[in-house]
Design a protein around this motif. Structure first.
Motif, PDB file in Angstrom:
ATOM      1  N   GLN A 114       0.821  -1.206   0.000  1.00  0.00           N
ATOM      2  CA  GLN A 114       0.000   0.000   0.000  1.00  0.00           C
ATOM      3  C   GLN A 114       0.858   1.260   0.000  1.00  0.00           C
ATOM      4  OE1 GLN A 114      -2.223  -0.269   3.630  1.00  0.00           O
ATOM      5  NE2 GLN A 114      -3.715  -1.739   2.823  1.00  0.00           N
ATOM      6  N   LEU A 115       0.326   2.304  -0.602  1.00  0.00           N
ATOM      7  CA  LEU A 115       0.887   3.635  -0.423  1.00  0.00           C
ATOM      8  C   LEU A 115       0.435   4.171   0.927  1.00  0.00           C
ATOM      9  CD1 LEU A 115       2.336   6.174  -1.681  1.00  0.00           C
ATOM     10  CD2 LEU A 115       0.058   6.922  -2.401  1.00  0.00           C
ATOM     11  N   ASP A 116       1.323   4.777   1.657  1.00  0.00           N
ATOM     12  CA  ASP A 116       0.984   5.370   2.955  1.00  0.00           C
ATOM     13  C   ASP A 116       0.302   6.717   2.717  1.00  0.00           C
ATOM     14  OD1 ASP A 116       0.815   6.419   5.492  1.00  0.00           O
ATOM     15  OD2 ASP A 116       2.855   5.865   6.072  1.00  0.00           O
ATOM     16  N   ARG A 117      -1.019   6.693   2.618  1.00  0.00           N
ATOM     17  CA  ARG A 117      -1.761   7.916   2.336  1.00  0.00           C
ATOM     18  C   ARG A 117      -1.688   8.909   3.500  1.00  0.00           C
ATOM     19  NH1 ARG A 117      -5.207   7.927  -2.334  1.00  0.00           N
ATOM     20  NH2 ARG A 117      -5.590  10.082  -1.705  1.00  0.00           N
ATOM     21  N   ARG A 118      -1.561   8.411   4.698  1.00  0.00           N
ATOM     22  CA  ARG A 118      -1.471   9.317   5.839  1.00  0.00           C
ATOM     23  C   ARG A 118      -0.166  10.115   5.797  1.00  0.00           C
ATOM     24  NH1 ARG A 118      -2.370   7.226  11.970  1.00  0.00           N
ATOM     25  NH2 ARG A 118      -0.409   6.164  11.529  1.00  0.00           N
ATOM     26  N   ALA A 119       0.938   9.433   5.462  1.00  0.00           N
ATOM     27  CA  ALA A 119       2.217  10.138   5.328  1.00  0.00           C
ATOM     28  C   ALA A 119       2.173  11.095   4.144  1.00  0.00           C
ATOM     29  CB  ALA A 119       3.352   9.128   5.157  1.00  0.00           C
ATOM     30  N   TRP A 120       1.554  10.663   3.057  1.00  0.00           N
ATOM     31  CA  TRP A 120       1.405  11.521   1.868  1.00  0.00           C
ATOM     32  C   TRP A 120       0.670  12.805   2.240  1.00  0.00           C
ATOM     33  CZ3 TRP A 120       2.909  10.206  -3.259  1.00  0.00           C
ATOM     34  CH2 TRP A 120       2.485  11.098  -4.246  1.00  0.00           C
ATOM     35  N   ARG A 121      -0.420  12.655   2.995  1.00  0.00           N
ATOM     36  CA  ARG A 121      -1.210  13.806   3.407  1.00  0.00           C
ATOM     37  C   ARG A 121      -0.411  14.724   4.326  1.00  0.00           C
ATOM     38  NH1 ARG A 121      -5.419  16.775   1.987  1.00  0.00           N
ATOM     39  NH2 ARG A 121      -6.574  14.883   1.453  1.00  0.00           N
ATOM     40  N   ALA A 122       0.372  14.146   5.218  1.00  0.00           N
ATOM     41  CA  ALA A 122       1.174  14.960   6.138  1.00  0.00           C
ATOM     42  C   ALA A 122       2.170  15.824   5.378  1.00  0.00           C
ATOM     43  CB  ALA A 122       1.895  14.056   7.141  1.00  0.00           C
ATOM     44  N   LEU A 123       2.818  15.259   4.371  1.00  0.00           N
ATOM     45  CA  LEU A 123       3.783  16.023   3.571  1.00  0.00           C
ATOM     46  C   LEU A 123       3.081  17.113   2.764  1.00  0.00           C
ATOM     47  CD1 LEU A 123       6.046  13.104   2.283  1.00  0.00           C
ATOM     48  CD2 LEU A 123       6.570  14.736   4.105  1.00  0.00           C
ATOM     49  N   SER A 136      -2.719  19.715  -2.649  1.00  0.00           N
ATOM     50  CA  SER A 136      -3.435  19.623  -1.370  1.00  0.00           C
ATOM     51  C   SER A 136      -3.601  18.207  -0.841  1.00  0.00           C
ATOM     52  CB  SER A 136      -4.813  20.272  -1.517  1.00  0.00           C
ATOM     53  OG  SER A 136      -4.686  21.625  -1.896  1.00  0.00           O
ATOM     54  N   GLY A 137      -2.972  17.232  -1.456  1.00  0.00           N
ATOM     55  CA  GLY A 137      -3.037  15.886  -0.915  1.00  0.00           C
ATOM     56  C   GLY A 137      -3.552  14.834  -1.866  1.00  0.00           C
ATOM     57  N   SER A 138      -4.117  15.221  -3.009  1.00  0.00           N
ATOM     58  CA  SER A 138      -4.488  14.229  -4.006  1.00  0.00           C
ATOM     59  C   SER A 138      -3.232  13.547  -4.546  1.00  0.00           C
ATOM     60  CB  SER A 138      -5.255  14.889  -5.162  1.00  0.00           C
ATOM     61  OG  SER A 138      -6.519  15.350  -4.736  1.00  0.00           O
ATOM     62  N   VAL A 139      -3.391  12.314  -5.012  1.00  0.00           N
ATOM     63  CA  VAL A 139      -2.268  11.564  -5.574  1.00  0.00           C
ATOM     64  C   VAL A 139      -2.371  11.610  -7.095  1.00  0.00           C
ATOM     65  CG1 VAL A 139      -1.152   9.301  -5.759  1.00  0.00           C
ATOM     66  CG2 VAL A 139      -2.154  10.052  -3.575  1.00  0.00           C
ATOM     67  N   GLY A 140      -1.280  11.950  -7.751  1.00  0.00           N
ATOM     68  CA  GLY A 140      -1.242  12.028  -9.203  1.00  0.00           C
ATOM     69  C   GLY A 140      -0.566  10.817  -9.824  1.00  0.00           C
ATOM     70  N   SER A 141      -1.005  10.471 -11.028  1.00  0.00           N
ATOM     71  CA  SER A 141      -0.437   9.340 -11.750  1.00  0.00           C
ATOM     72  C   SER A 141      -0.186   9.746 -13.198  1.00  0.00           C
ATOM     73  CB  SER A 141      -1.416   8.154 -11.711  1.00  0.00           C
ATOM     74  OG  SER A 141      -0.913   7.047 -12.428  1.00  0.00           O
ATOM     75  N   THR A 142       1.032   9.490 -13.687  1.00  0.00           N
ATOM     76  CA  THR A 142       1.400   9.807 -15.059  1.00  0.00           C
ATOM     77  C   THR A 142       1.278   8.542 -15.900  1.00  0.00           C
ATOM     78  OG1 THR A 142       2.951  11.469 -14.240  1.00  0.00           O
ATOM     79  CG2 THR A 142       3.185  10.797 -16.531  1.00  0.00           C
ATOM     80  N   ALA A 143       0.261   8.481 -16.756  1.00  0.00           N
ATOM     81  CA  ALA A 143      -0.082   7.263 -17.478  1.00  0.00           C
ATOM     82  C   ALA A 143       0.434   7.314 -18.914  1.00  0.00           C
ATOM     83  CB  ALA A 143      -1.592   7.050 -17.453  1.00  0.00           C
ATOM     84  N   LEU A 144       1.575   6.717 -19.130  1.00  0.00           N
ATOM     85  CA  LEU A 144       2.200   6.667 -20.453  1.00  0.00           C
ATOM     86  C   LEU A 144       2.124   5.274 -21.066  1.00  0.00           C
ATOM     87  CD1 LEU A 144       5.510   8.599 -19.698  1.00  0.00           C
ATOM     88  CD2 LEU A 144       3.475   9.526 -20.774  1.00  0.00           C
ATOM     89  N   THR A 145       2.557   4.283 -20.320  1.00  0.00           N
ATOM     90  CA  THR A 145       2.831   2.961 -20.857  1.00  0.00           C
ATOM     91  C   THR A 145       1.564   2.192 -21.216  1.00  0.00           C
ATOM     92  OG1 THR A 145       4.774   2.893 -19.422  1.00  0.00           O
ATOM     93  CG2 THR A 145       4.084   0.826 -20.414  1.00  0.00           C
ATOM     94  N   GLU A 146       1.643   1.485 -22.336  1.00  0.00           N
ATOM     95  CA  GLU A 146       0.594   0.552 -22.723  1.00  0.00           C
ATOM     96  C   GLU A 146       1.206  -0.825 -22.916  1.00  0.00           C
ATOM     97  OE1 GLU A 146      -1.558   2.085 -26.063  1.00  0.00           O
ATOM     98  OE2 GLU A 146      -2.129   3.932 -25.018  1.00  0.00           O
ATOM     99  N   MET A 147       0.377  -1.833 -22.851  1.00  0.00           N
ATOM    100  CA  MET A 147       0.881  -3.208 -22.863  1.00  0.00           C
ATOM    101  C   MET A 147       1.690  -3.514 -24.118  1.00  0.00           C
ATOM    102  SD  MET A 147       1.050  -5.880 -20.999  1.00  0.00           S
ATOM    103  CE  MET A 147      -0.288  -5.720 -19.819  1.00  0.00           C
ATOM    104  N   ARG A 148       1.249  -3.029 -25.271  1.00  0.00           N
ATOM    105  CA  ARG A 148       1.927  -3.406 -26.504  1.00  0.00           C
ATOM    106  C   ARG A 148       3.141  -2.541 -26.812  1.00  0.00           C
ATOM    107  NH1 ARG A 148      -1.063  -1.332 -32.007  1.00  0.00           N
ATOM    108  NH2 ARG A 148      -0.840   0.897 -31.636  1.00  0.00           N
ATOM    109  N   GLY A 149       3.214  -1.341 -26.219  1.00  0.00           N
ATOM    110  CA  GLY A 149       4.265  -0.411 -26.599  1.00  0.00           C
ATOM    111  C   GLY A 149       5.408  -0.294 -25.622  1.00  0.00           C
ATOM    112  N   GLY A 150       5.163  -0.594 -24.337  1.00  0.00           N
ATOM    113  CA  GLY A 150       6.215  -0.442 -23.338  1.00  0.00           C
ATOM    114  C   GLY A 150       6.750   0.978 -23.293  1.00  0.00           C
TER     115      GLY A 150
END
Length: 391
Positions: free
Chosen positions: A34-43, A115-129
């Motif tokens: 798991q990601l530690d969301r509580r620590a993420w929020r504290a930072l 403000s505490g939301s988690v971001g995700s950078t979505a590049l990779t696809e299964m066929r392209g790597g």
């Protein structure tokens, strides 16, 4: 080149915060993947993500150097490489919003990212790597914008993210000029799969994303339609050099562990620090720290100054950082002998460090990128200067 007094204070402050919020629960979250969301929020509550954002956009108006100082502190104090990889994925997204964002990005997405939301950078696809130019996720024009259809694979933070930076294509645009970036929020018409069971870095959840006609307004397109590859390379350039920044700081703790143990552990009547084979392993760790740190700083300076060598130096930082970290973690584990090979923080360090050889672009991809950039720079040097002729 070095830290100012205020940057050193930032590093010390975030090192202490990480000792208090990240390190104590790291093993618990590692076992549960798991990601530690509580620590993420504290930072976030302390202002980590506001550091490099201009004041007019709600940030503290400092620099990416200041942010890197804080990130080094977190890597040292938290001693959780996976957590840091999730921070890196968020950081590239954040910078992209600041540099290329419009009204939606600056008034909706950016405040949430700070403000505490988690971001995700979505590049990779299964066929392209790692071949981002082969993306197939497609946004189809509608009366009110677009509908996004497609899937992504092996995306850092995807199982827990609130905001997504998505690389795809816009239907009907010309080939090779259709790749674009979309900023979307978690919601209906998309699904994130279960986290993947990783060999290491289990505190950085990774998984797939699927889009089933997700509505997107024109304002959610980041930058200009068709400008996706330029934005992608700019974003991952920061991500890659941050691997080096984190790696050097993370290895400082391993170096201290190795020094302390080698001075107290005795073999054949002497501390093992007296033996050259142990000295060699310890100096290997120090060499990895220094070579990684300084090329990472050079890459950041080059990126911020918009120099032609920024991409090359960033891949160099990622390559040296990940390979140096993996080798150094293995050296430290062997210094601890049998105790190092047991399931413990020493073996976990090796598992986590090996993951950096894959995440963020494999070492082979970094070498390919370095060579490509060398060829590009060489050609640029050989271009003759055009001269004007009289009419």
């Amino acid at each position: 080149m070095g830290w100012t007094l205020s940057q050193r204070a930032l590093a010390d402050h975030y090192e202490q915060l990480a000792r208090e919020h990240v390190a104590p629960r790291s093993e618990w979250h590692y076992e549960r993947e798991q990601l530690d969301r509580r620590a993420w929020r504290a930072l976030a509550d302390d202002g980590l993500w506001r550091i490099p954002v201009p004041e007019e956009l709600g940030g503290h108006g400092l620099t990416w150097w200041d942010f890197c100082a804080a990130l080094e502190g977190i890597a040292r104090g938290g001693k959780d490489l996976g957590f840091c990889l999730s921070l890196i994925a968020h950081a590239g997204f954040l910078r992209s919003l600041v540099n290329f964002g419009g009204e939606y990005h600056h008034t909706v997405a950016l405040p949430r990212m700070m403000s505490g939301s988690v971001g995700s950078t979505a590049l990779t696809e299964m066929r392209g790597g790692s071949d981002v130019g082969r993306v197939s996720a497609t946004a189809y024009p509608t009366e009110h914008g677009y509908k996004l259809v497609g899937s992504k694979a092996h995306i850092t933070n995807a199982p827990v993210a609130d905001m997504f930076w998505v690389l795809g294509r816009i239907d009907k645009l010309p080939a090779k000029r259709d790749i674009s970036v979309f900023v979307v929020e978690r919601g209906p018409a998309m699904r994130t799969g279960d986290h993947e069971h990783m060999f290491g870095n289990r505190t950085s959840p990774t998984g797939p994303i699927s889009f089933f006609g997700l509505p997107i307004t024109a304002g959610q397109v980041l930058g200009k339609p068709g400008d996706g590859l330029r934005l992608t390379y700019n974003t991952i350039t920061l991500d890659r050099l941050l691997y080096g920044v984190v790696g050097a700081a993370y290895l400082e703790g391993l170096l201290q562990d190795a020094m302390d143990f080698s001075e107290t552990r005795e073999a054949f009547g002497h501390p093992i620090a007296d033996y050259q084979y142990v000295q060699r392993r310890i100096t290997n760790v120090k060499l990895a720290i220094e070579s990684t740190r300084w090329v990472s700083y050079a890459a950041l300076a080059s990126l911020l100054d918009e120099q032609d060598e920024a991409v090359l130096l960033s891949s160099t930082a990622k390559l040296i950082g990940s390979e140096g970290m993996a080798a150094a973690a293995l050296d430290v584990m062997q210094i601890f002998g049998h105790a190092g090979y047991e399931l413990s923080r020493h073996s976990r360090n090796v598992q986590d460090a090996l993951g950096t050889l894959i995440a963020g672009g494999t070492s082979d991809i970094q070498r390919k990128n370095i060579f490509t950039q060398l060829v590009k720079l060489q050609k640029a040097k050989n271009i003759p200067v055009a001269t004007k002729t009289a009419a």
